[in-house]
Motif scaffolding. Sequence first.
Motif, PDB file in Angstrom:
ATOM      1  N   ASP A  16     -30.395 -79.855  46.065  1.00 32.99           N
ATOM      2  CA  ASP A  16     -29.383 -79.160  45.268  1.00 32.99           C
ATOM      3  C   ASP A  16     -29.862 -77.717  45.092  1.00 32.99           C
ATOM      4  O   ASP A  16     -30.620 -77.407  44.182  1.00 32.99           O
ATOM      5  CB  ASP A  16     -29.214 -79.857  43.922  1.00 32.99           C
ATOM      6  CG  ASP A  16     -28.080 -79.288  43.106  1.00 32.99           C
ATOM      7  OD1 ASP A  16     -27.396 -78.362  43.603  1.00 32.99           O
ATOM      8  OD2 ASP A  16     -27.878 -79.763  41.982  1.00 32.99           O
ATOM      9  N   TYR A  17     -29.423 -76.825  45.962  1.00 31.54           N
ATOM     10  CA  TYR A  17     -29.920 -75.450  45.962  1.00 31.54           C
ATOM     11  C   TYR A  17     -29.484 -74.677  44.724  1.00 31.54           C
ATOM     12  O   TYR A  17     -30.222 -73.831  44.227  1.00 31.54           O
ATOM     13  CB  TYR A  17     -29.472 -74.721  47.229  1.00 31.54           C
ATOM     14  CG  TYR A  17     -30.222 -75.203  48.449  1.00 31.54           C
ATOM     15  CD1 TYR A  17     -31.541 -74.840  48.662  1.00 31.54           C
ATOM     16  CD2 TYR A  17     -29.618 -76.041  49.369  1.00 31.54           C
ATOM     17  CE1 TYR A  17     -32.240 -75.297  49.758  1.00 31.54           C
ATOM     18  CE2 TYR A  17     -30.306 -76.506  50.470  1.00 31.54           C
ATOM     19  CZ  TYR A  17     -31.618 -76.121  50.662  1.00 31.54           C
ATOM     20  OH  TYR A  17     -32.316 -76.574  51.746  1.00 31.54           O
ATOM     21  N   ARG A  18     -28.300 -74.954  44.218  1.00 29.23           N
ATOM     22  CA  ARG A  18     -27.848 -74.253  43.013  1.00 29.23           C
ATOM     23  C   ARG A  18     -28.748 -74.592  41.826  1.00 29.23           C
ATOM     24  O   ARG A  18     -29.157 -73.716  41.069  1.00 29.23           O
ATOM     25  CB  ARG A  18     -26.400 -74.622  42.717  1.00 29.23           C
ATOM     26  CG  ARG A  18     -25.760 -73.667  41.736  1.00 29.23           C
ATOM     27  CD  ARG A  18     -24.294 -73.914  41.627  1.00 29.23           C
ATOM     28  NE  ARG A  18     -24.124 -74.997  40.653  1.00 29.23           N
ATOM     29  CZ  ARG A  18     -23.033 -75.685  40.494  1.00 29.23           C
ATOM     30  NH1 ARG A  18     -21.990 -75.445  41.251  1.00 29.23           N
ATOM     31  NH2 ARG A  18     -22.952 -76.632  39.600  1.00 29.23           N
ATOM     32  N   GLU A  19     -29.084 -75.849  41.680  1.00 25.27           N
ATOM     33  CA  GLU A  19     -29.979 -76.269  40.598  1.00 25.27           C
ATOM     34  C   GLU A  19     -31.384 -75.718  40.820  1.00 25.27           C
ATOM     35  O   GLU A  19     -32.063 -75.315  39.878  1.00 25.27           O
ATOM     36  CB  GLU A  19     -30.012 -77.794  40.513  1.00 25.27           C
ATOM     37  CG  GLU A  19     -30.855 -78.321  39.378  1.00 25.27           C
ATOM     38  CD  GLU A  19     -30.304 -77.974  38.014  1.00 25.27           C
ATOM     39  OE1 GLU A  19     -31.108 -77.920  37.063  1.00 25.27           O
ATOM     40  OE2 GLU A  19     -29.097 -77.736  37.889  1.00 25.27           O
ATOM     41  N   HIS A  20     -31.817 -75.668  42.062  1.00 20.77           N
ATOM     42  CA  HIS A  20     -33.130 -75.114  42.388  1.00 20.77           C
ATOM     43  C   HIS A  20     -33.204 -73.643  41.986  1.00 20.77           C
ATOM     44  O   HIS A  20     -34.175 -73.203  41.357  1.00 20.77           O
ATOM     45  CB  HIS A  20     -33.396 -75.268  43.887  1.00 20.77           C
ATOM     46  CG  HIS A  20     -34.653 -74.618  44.349  1.00 20.77           C
ATOM     47  ND1 HIS A  20     -35.896 -75.133  44.081  1.00 20.77           N
ATOM     48  CD2 HIS A  20     -34.856 -73.483  45.058  1.00 20.77           C
ATOM     49  CE1 HIS A  20     -36.820 -74.343  44.604  1.00 20.77           C
ATOM     50  NE2 HIS A  20     -36.216 -73.344  45.213  1.00 20.77           N
ATOM     51  N   LYS A  21     -32.167 -72.871  42.315  1.00 20.52           N
ATOM     52  CA  LYS A  21     -32.156 -71.451  41.950  1.00 20.52           C
ATOM     53  C   LYS A  21     -32.083 -71.259  40.442  1.00 20.52           C
ATOM     54  O   LYS A  21     -32.707 -70.353  39.890  1.00 20.52           O
ATOM     55  CB  LYS A  21     -30.983 -70.746  42.626  1.00 20.52           C
ATOM     56  CG  LYS A  21     -31.186 -70.557  44.108  1.00 20.52           C
ATOM     57  CD  LYS A  21     -30.026 -69.829  44.744  1.00 20.52           C
ATOM     58  CE  LYS A  21     -30.271 -69.641  46.227  1.00 20.52           C
ATOM     59  NZ  LYS A  21     -29.195 -68.919  46.878  1.00 20.52           N
ATOM     60  N   ARG A  22     -31.336 -72.131  39.750  1.00 19.15           N
ATOM     61  CA  ARG A  22     -31.236 -72.027  38.290  1.00 19.15           C
ATOM     62  C   ARG A  22     -32.587 -72.323  37.629  1.00 19.15           C
ATOM     63  O   ARG A  22     -33.005 -71.625  36.704  1.00 19.15           O
ATOM     64  CB  ARG A  22     -30.178 -73.000  37.781  1.00 19.15           C
ATOM     65  CG  ARG A  22     -29.806 -72.788  36.336  1.00 19.15           C
ATOM     66  CD  ARG A  22     -28.691 -73.727  35.919  1.00 19.15           C
ATOM     67  NE  ARG A  22     -29.133 -75.097  35.779  1.00 19.15           N
ATOM     68  CZ  ARG A  22     -29.742 -75.591  34.698  1.00 19.15           C
ATOM     69  NH1 ARG A  22     -29.965 -74.802  33.665  1.00 19.15           N
ATOM     70  NH2 ARG A  22     -30.106 -76.841  34.651  1.00 19.15           N
ATOM     71  N   SER A  25     -34.922 -69.377  38.326  1.00 17.11           N
ATOM     72  CA  SER A  25     -34.543 -68.243  37.482  1.00 17.11           C
ATOM     73  C   SER A  25     -35.061 -68.434  36.058  1.00 17.11           C
ATOM     74  O   SER A  25     -35.560 -67.497  35.432  1.00 17.11           O
ATOM     75  CB  SER A  25     -33.025 -68.091  37.486  1.00 17.11           C
ATOM     76  OG  SER A  25     -32.625 -67.087  36.606  1.00 17.11           O
TER      77      SER A  25
END
Length: 83
Positions: A16-22, A25
């Motif tokens: 889950d790249y979106r969760e990884h970036k969140r 961050s």
Amino acid sequence: MAEQSGYEVGQSAPMDYREHKRTYSGFLWLVKYGTAGVIAILLFMLMFLIVGAGLIMSLVGVVIFLVLMHFLVLKSEEVSMTH
């Protein structure tokens, strides 16, 4: 023993790249502001305990430092977002 764990080799959940970036961050935010907080505590101890600037002046110095660090961190985030 590994065969009994229920884990099958070759089958993994998609990333889950979106969760990884969140998460990354949030980690960067914690590192930036955590470092600024530790430096602010050390600055307060330096001014209050060693220099003898007094409680009020030590707190004023720490607040000024934290405000400057906040704007510097925000400026660096704006620059990194444009690139």
